[in-house]
Design an enzyme around this catalytic site. Sequence first.
Site, PDB file in Angstrom:
ATOM      1  N   LEU A   1      -3.770  25.191  48.818  1.00 35.53           N
ATOM      2  CA  LEU A   1      -3.590  25.508  50.238  1.00 35.53           C
ATOM      3  C   LEU A   1      -2.973  26.885  50.448  1.00 35.53           C
ATOM      4  O   LEU A   1      -3.010  27.422  51.551  1.00 35.53           O
ATOM      5  CB  LEU A   1      -2.705  24.442  50.907  1.00 35.53           C
ATOM      6  CG  LEU A   1      -3.255  23.009  50.924  1.00 35.53           C
ATOM      7  CD1 LEU A   1      -2.230  22.046  51.501  1.00 35.53           C
ATOM      8  CD2 LEU A   1      -4.564  22.929  51.713  1.00 35.53           C
TER       9      LEU A   1
ATOM     10  N   ARG B   1       6.250  19.344  20.036  1.00 38.20           N
ATOM     11  CA  ARG B   1       4.778  19.271  20.030  1.00 38.20           C
ATOM     12  C   ARG B   1       4.155  20.349  19.140  1.00 38.20           C
ATOM     13  O   ARG B   1       3.177  20.110  18.436  1.00 38.20           O
ATOM     14  CB  ARG B   1       4.234  19.381  21.454  1.00 38.20           C
ATOM     15  CG  ARG B   1       4.555  18.153  22.301  1.00 38.20           C
ATOM     16  CD  ARG B   1       3.925  18.276  23.651  1.00 38.20           C
ATOM     17  NE  ARG B   1       4.225  19.596  24.218  1.00 38.20           N
ATOM     18  CZ  ARG B   1       3.499  20.211  25.128  1.00 38.20           C
ATOM     19  NH1 ARG B   1       2.408  19.643  25.599  1.00 38.20           N
ATOM     20  NH2 ARG B   1       3.852  21.388  25.589  1.00 38.20           N
TER      21      ARG B   1
ATOM     22  N   TYR C   1       7.497   6.467  31.157  1.00 34.69           N
ATOM     23  CA  TYR C   1       7.079   7.751  30.589  1.00 34.69           C
ATOM     24  C   TYR C   1       6.671   7.498  29.135  1.00 34.69           C
ATOM     25  O   TYR C   1       7.508   7.175  28.291  1.00 34.69           O
ATOM     26  CB  TYR C   1       8.288   8.682  30.676  1.00 34.69           C
ATOM     27  CG  TYR C   1       8.010  10.146  30.434  1.00 34.69           C
ATOM     28  CD1 TYR C   1       8.065  11.054  31.493  1.00 34.69           C
ATOM     29  CD2 TYR C   1       7.733  10.640  29.168  1.00 34.69           C
ATOM     30  CE1 TYR C   1       7.846  12.402  31.292  1.00 34.69           C
ATOM     31  CE2 TYR C   1       7.501  11.987  28.958  1.00 34.69           C
ATOM     32  CZ  TYR C   1       7.553  12.873  30.021  1.00 34.69           C
ATOM     33  OH  TYR C   1       7.337  14.208  29.816  1.00 34.69           O
TER      34      TYR C   1
ATOM     35  N   GLY D   1      -1.627  24.850  44.505  1.00 39.94           N
ATOM     36  CA  GLY D   1      -2.262  26.135  44.797  1.00 39.94           C
ATOM     37  C   GLY D   1      -3.487  26.064  45.680  1.00 39.94           C
ATOM     38  O   GLY D   1      -4.060  27.106  46.003  1.00 39.94           O
TER      39      GLY D   1
END
Lengths: 568, 568
Positions: free
Chosen positions: B272, B414, B475, B270
Amino acid sequence: MIEGVKQQKWWGWGEDGKSYSHHDKPKFAPFVKKMVGVDITAAVPPSPRFDDLEVPASQLGEGLRGELVAILGEEFVQTDDETRVVHAFGKGVRDLMRVRAGQLGRLPDVVLYPGSQAEVERLVDAVIAADGVLIPFGGGSNIVAALEAEPGETRQVVSVNLGRLSRVLEIDESSGLAHIQAGVFGPDMEDQLNAQGWTLGHHPDSFVWSTLGGWIATRSSGMQSDKYGDIADIVRGLTMVMPGQVLTLRPLPSSSSGPSVREMVLGSEGRLGIITSAWVNVHRLPEVRELQSYFFATYEDGLKACEQIMASDAAPMMARVSDAVETQYIMANGKKSSRIGSLSSKAIQKIMEAKGWDLEKIAMSFVGFEGSPTHVRYEKGLVSRIVKANGGISVGKGPGTLYDQKKYDTPYIRDFMLDRGLICDVSETTTPWAYAEQIHTNTVARFQKAMDEIGVRGVVFCHLSHSYHSGACQYFTFAIADDSENQMATYDVAKRVIQQSFMDNHGTVSHHHGVGEEHSPWMDQDISPAGVFIQRKLFDGVDPGHHLNPGKIIHEGRPGISSNSQDA
Amino acid sequence: MIEGVKQQKWWGWGEDGKSYSHHDKPKFAPFVKKMVGVDITAAVPPSPRFDDLEVPASQLGEGLRGELVAILGEEFVQTDDETRVVHAFGKGVRDLMRVRAGQLGRLPDVVLYPGSQAEVERLVDAVIAADGVLIPFGGGSNIVAALEAEPGETRQVVSVNLGRLSRVLEIDESSGLAHIQAGVFGPDMEDQLNAQGWTLGHHPDSFVWSTLGGWIATRSSGMQSDKYGDIADIVRGLTMVMPGQVLTLRPLPSSSSGPSVREMVLGSEGRLGIITSAWVNVHRLPEVRELQSYFFATYEDGLKACEQIMASDAAPMMARVSDAVETQYIMANGKKSSRIGSLSSKAIQKIMEAKGWDLEKIAMSFVGFEGSPTHVRYEKGLVSRIVKANGGISVGKGPGTLYDQKKYDTPYIRDFMLDRGLICDVSETTTPWAYAEQIHTNTVARFQKAMDEIGVRGVVFCHLSHSYHSGACQYFTFAIADDSENQMATYDVAKRVIQQSFMDNHGTVSHHHGVGEEHSPWMDQDISPAGVFIQRKLFDGVDPGHHLNPGKIIHEGRPGISSNSQDA
């Protein structure tokens, strides 16, 4: 010349004493005669003599010279005329025409040969402190006017030759990565890598006379990019010396760390700093390597086959197909004794005729395979089915092998032609597959129309050279018979119609030669004015004083192609 | 909520009413108990109630509101509390902890839902003219704090939800390119493409709740990137609305037009402009798609196999291997009735024991294949030989198929865990292959040491998720048992040691989650201070007034992780 740093001849491509020859190629002279009406067997003027040039004196001041000698040593601060002339240009045909005519432009005032990154850091800061201009120099093979100072530049112009930074520093065998200094030439680099069982797999036409740093600075691509990737894919990390600081991008297979700084340095043509080394993907030398040759009834059939190969499960290391005229050119360039010469042999000709092919329209193709013998066999099978489905025939390995051996000699032909009043140059572009045929047809037509309007004879031909999922690069070669005083203006017209045709037919300004000054007039059309705005903000932010190769990519004054043609 | 624009629950991941369940997974509760000492079967507090929040009033002025309503219509200019809360955060665990605690930070003052690119152009100019701040919003799944205004921002904050721009506009069948609006969510996009026989092949974990524009803005990568590429490879052209102008990059397979503007927009989060559409590579749906499962004696054996697969002639669409703890986690998460549950079946167990394997150390792996039946068979054969050479065994297609079906459900866990006082998060990195084992070992050790020092129980596990020629992404998932008031500080310690371990072990800050504020403190170490300097010059040049998502990637004040932890 500095020992150990290769240097091209000042007036043309490559090695002194080496040149193109049409001896033992009986079909070549008739081919040129037929295409552009020039008799290449006629006597030619002797090579240009350096002593005939009027070389402007170096404007290097004693203050900066003293500092540079202190950093590099006397030997590596060169101001002699020939060194400065060699570093004043690349090898675009416009450069060749100008240097032959003694139009030298704004020569560098000094050529530096740093021997370490630390020396590059110190010289960059010294030149900036003295309000000088820095132009990095690799092999000098650039053809888009990226190596030349602006006409009328009043500051001291410093060309930085990276040729002494030529070592493969380290190979990470587990990762398939090598850390290599930026000034290494192609063959030297491959020798160092091959000795340890590795290859970069990057083979641009300029390979013999270009360097790793130059490839990065111009977004180069090699003949085997379908497997090994463009240089943008190959380079995983790099070091670039900037005024007062050093950019260090560690080698990473992929990253999500904001706008890619790596991809800003790629293609930066010296406007952000001087690249001193890079971490690159290297590969084990393949067990088997084969170039298979095919013929198609037409170029359009060949394009279609390449598109289908890319959409298939096959992943060859290269797929190349030449249009009808280029196919004639290749066959005319075959030695009497060679297999390319024998391609038009009765047997193959008979097969083609039996298929009802027009021999003036046939398209020659090479597809390359690498891997284990099983893998090569498997991929060849996949490709073979696609070739057949598009009406093509296989003619075996011979022509491809010969092409492979001779692939780096092509640039010498430009000097040979220029001696005979023929201007030869190349322009390449990529489009999505949907526009591949259209851009070829329209570019050829617009070139011919423009030449007809001027009243000169010209020929343009093309091959598909690099394939991607969504499209391909087509590489155009053109030759114009004009030895008049209007030579440069004629060339400009040709170059201009070709580049504009690229824009009008969904292409880009360049696939792998870069922008320089030559292509900057089309940047607004290529990446939109907002894209040019972004690049300008980047350059102005990093280099507010415009010390770093100013005028390249984004030109603030008159754009290169007009500028240079008016100078001529 | 706006009709047709999906919205996640304000306090957690995904769809209202949908949550993780451990019913029918008898091994899961004992696994968690063993690892971090928490009894997940105990009663939990009820879900947070929106009415309990104290939501600061919108500071949108009447002037700007009037202009925005004139551009978009009343319906698409939302200032209600829930909409503003939903758009105030992403879904990082820090975000989840804060919103549950009623710590809302600097909410947007208004959420806009433009219905066309022209509307985006007009609203951007209106907001800039009113000295406002623009934050583009896709699916809201960001986990690096890229969607939140700066604390104490005094200007009007405008969140721009792209959800109404959700159409596949055009498919270029010949080129394998599709032009797609940026606000489309993963499943909607695949539905539109699949209906015409095509796929993007981009499947990040967040797929259901993330958008094309979000993927581009953060340099996303999907589970099948080994075949389809990261989003950076997939995106060939794009449109981005900037203040007063529109960037248009036409789709090109490759280009040498200076520093890559495309690669500056990728990962720009976000800063640019607002991405409104993109041209992306699309592929024909594969004839065959298979996920094959394997076991290795250890994670290290699995890593070695993946490295060798990448160096081989095989090119599977994914290769994934889990470390010992993650393997236990996957098996504990298997349903009683499922095949994952049966993996520890006597038969397989006996084979492993016969091989002398320690069942606590085994590593599970999935490798994916796509193409014609012949091609899948050929590649499976190549991979199978490498698996065997590294001592691995094949256990067929069952587990992979199940993984494939459930792959997008993971993030729901989560919230389930947070309800039970367990902080769960993920961090991922890439390294060259040479450091793959080292970064895993060291990161696990440093995390455990840090948790021991604080005196809380935590567990971290990992899988190799994406492979490249020169390295791989690993990961990491971690869970910490802390429901005290120090929860946020504990999380910060964990996140900090993991990220610092990435830096100290040749990794990058992120492979595909981006930088946001969360990772900005490590950018100097990742791309060197000169790299941050270059990014800063780019942002400052394009957006001198800092209207475009300020503070992300490069943070001018306190960096995100400290900043937010002090707020907590």
